[in-house]
Enzyme design. Structure first.
Site, PDB file in Angstrom:
ATOM      1  N   SER A  84      -9.409   3.228  -0.839  1.00 28.80           N
ATOM      2  CA  SER A  84      -9.809   2.982  -2.069  1.00 28.80           C
ATOM      3  C   SER A  84     -10.990   3.909  -2.329  1.00 28.80           C
ATOM      4  O   SER A  84     -10.998   4.497  -3.595  1.00 28.80           O
ATOM      5  CB  SER A  84     -10.415   1.611  -2.070  1.00 28.80           C
ATOM      6  N   HIS A 435      -2.948  -0.237   4.088  1.00 25.12           N
ATOM      7  CA  HIS A 435      -2.535   0.331   2.850  1.00 25.12           C
ATOM      8  C   HIS A 435      -1.070   1.042   3.067  1.00 25.12           C
ATOM      9  O   HIS A 435      -0.535   1.229   4.003  1.00 25.12           O
ATOM     10  CB  HIS A 435      -3.449   1.061   2.515  1.00 25.12           C
TER      11      HIS A 435
END
Length: 562
Positions: A84, A435
């Protein structure tokens, strides 16, 4: 041509999709609302939409559905899959960065860099779209999220660090960056000095005070809930914790009081956390909570006529799929077979953990009957009782099953075990707990239809937002002016970096001329001047210190105060 054809589809047919080169020629707007469902793969959206439709037959569509317009390739500076910090950082600054970097220029990794990286700018803080809107136009700025406030995505909008985990650097920057409205998690993470600064500068600060937030009539506000992250939407106490939709509406009502406009970032933070935990109900229910916040933003934008809305994840997560090889003939299963059991889940795995650890073991079956729609069989009950994280197990901790062959069944967190248990009753699959690098969806609204379409990069999306605020091509120069090296700014002056006397403290930069002295501490917008430090200069940006190169980054014209 059918009248039901959407405006965006008609636009695409008539003029074709906006290419990357056209993104910078959009009509400017007064306000931008950027909504980020953290770690949301497209399969998460599909499962959430099906769950909503299954539970509410008259609601087959999500709020974002009419505004879907493309996809975004999101990547780090030197890797296709990002976390992120660098991914949202790129949205905000236009420069891809390295894992863990918060709106900070990456170091060069020549053998692996996806785009050319300027090695001379390594570690330089980068001005964000939010900061530029505030500094250039005096727009109001806001952040709404469900994680703790110094976490990567909100930090990317308003702070700078090469290490996303350095909350002690990030939290004071966010407080001193004069954000108009902040609503989210992290009551325990607001330093006393930062809270004092906010209160002394006209902010109302609310901690776990839903009533106070709701009744506040002013404009400048920090409202924090929970010591760190907020609970998942489906688990929250609705009398004590607001929904993401309410937080979004509250922020918009405050920010829209500024005639110059505003920038607001809203994050559905814990969709990503649930994806890491492979918890499908956490993912779907928090996504639906996020979609309701999108509905609130779109409702305002359409009524306001001067607001653009952009909805885009920062990256994918978990490789979730609607369909799994565990289920025979899964592609032929009915909606009842695929969603009937799933729709009965009323808690996330984290919610189940909290409930099981707060009630006696005699209530286990009733808890699962009530909140999951099934009872545990003997093997499942045995695994629960032997799990190391189950505080109320009738089996003493020292007597629970041990050994490498049992590690995957009995070790780890109780919520992790429950997530696997709940998933086993569905036909959803996961490829990872981390991810993933697929393109993410893009939805957008513009009052005159100038939405980005097709396949974009994260850099393109930044250029689109800059064009909306008429700051095309200006962020690099603003970064150079706002975050210049102290060695350049004070060349010819006598200066000294004084180490901190506190453990893990940060140093102070002291600069002297014949008549004046500047005492500069990092991660704040306040500078002391005068030989006794009795006067204060307030900057429109924060000072950042980077220990990697022992450098203070500050406004290029700061020497004028000497």
């Amino acid at each position: 041509m059918k009248k039901s054809m959407s405006f965006l589809l008609l636009l695409a047919i008539l003029i074709g999709p906006l290419k990357a080169a056209d993104i910078e020629n959009v009509k400017p707007v007064k306000n931008i609302i950027l909504l980020i469902p953290d770690g949301t793969s497209l399969s998460t959206v599909s499962i959430a939409r099906w769950l909503q439709w299954y539970n509410n037959p008259d609601m087959p569509n999500l709020a974002i559905d009419p505004y879907m317009c493309g996809t975004v390739r999101t990547f780090s500076s030197n890797a296709p899959i990002g976390d992120s910090a660098p991914t949202t950082s790129c949205y905000m600054t236009g420069i891809p960065s390295i894992a863990g970097y918060v709106s900070t220029h990456p170091v060069q990794d020549a053998a692996n860099d996806i785009l050319p990286i300027d090695s001379t700018r390594a570690y330089q803080p980068l001005v964000t779209v939010l900061e530029a809107a505030k500094m250039k136009y005096g727009k109001s700025t806001g952040l709404v999220f469900t994680c703790e406030f110094p976490h990567a995505t909100p930090a990317d909008c308003s702070a700078h660090s090469y290490n996303r985990g350095k909350y002690e650097w990030i939290a004071p920057q966010m407080a001193h960056n004069d954000l108009t409205v902040v609503i989210g998690g992290g009551t325990s993470l607001l330093p006393a000095e930062s809270e004092s600064y906010l209160r002394n500068n006209g902010y109302s600060v609310f901690k776990d005070n839903l009533k106070g937030m709701r009744e506040f009539k002013g404009e400048k506000m920090w409202s924090l809930f929970s010591e760190k992250e907020m609970p998942y939407d489906i688990d929250r106490d609705t009398t004590a914790t607001p929904s993401l939709e309410e937080m979004t509406r509250t922020a918009i009502s405050k920010l829209s009081q500024n005639e110059k406009g505003f920038f607001l970032m809203v994050e559905g933070s814990k969709i990503d956390w649930a994806a890491h935990a492979n918890d499908p109900m956490g993912m779907a229910s928090d996504y639906l909570a996020f979609d309701r916040a999108c509905g609130a933003a779109l409702e305002f934008a359409k009524a306001n006529g001067e607001t653009a809305v952009i909805i885009v994840p920062d990256h994918g997560n978990s490789g979730i799929s609607l369909g799994s090889s565990r289920c025979s003939n899964y592609s032929k299963l009915t909606k009842d077979q695929l969603f009937g059991q799933f729709a009965q889940y009323k808690l996330t795995s984290e919610g189940f953990q909290a409930m099981l650890n707060s009630r006696p073991a005699s209530e286990v079956q009733n808890i699962f009957r009530t909140y999951a729609g099934f009872e545990l069989n003997d093997d499942e009950l045995k695994m629960l009782y032997n799990n190391k994280g189950y505080k109320n197990s009738p089996i003493p901790l020292e007597e629970r099953a041990k050994g490498p062959e049992l590690e995957s069944l009995y070790s780890g967190s109780l919520s992790g075990f429950i997530a696997k248990l709940l998933t086993s009753k569905t036909c959803f699959g996961f490829t990872t707990g981390g991810h993933t690098g697929e393109e993410v969806f893009l939805a957008a609204y513009h009052p005159e239809g100038d939405v980005p379409m097709g396949v974009l990069t994260n850099v393109d999306l930044n250029h689109y937002m800059c064009a909306l605020f008429e700051i095309k091509g200006e962020l690099d120069e603003m970064s150079n002016q706002t975050f210049a090296k102290h060695t350049d700014v004070f060349k010819g002056y006598k200066y000294e970096i004084v180490p901190s006397t506190e453990k893990n403290g940060t140093p102070t930069l002291v600069v002297k001329s014949k008549k004046k002295q500047l005492t500069i501490k990092p991660f704040t917008n306040l500078i002391q001047t005068g030989k006794k430090g009795t006067e204060t200069i307030k900057l429109n940006s924060v000072v950042v210190y980077v220990d990697k190169n022992n450098t203070f980054y500050l406004p290029s014209d700061l020497a004028k105060h000497l």
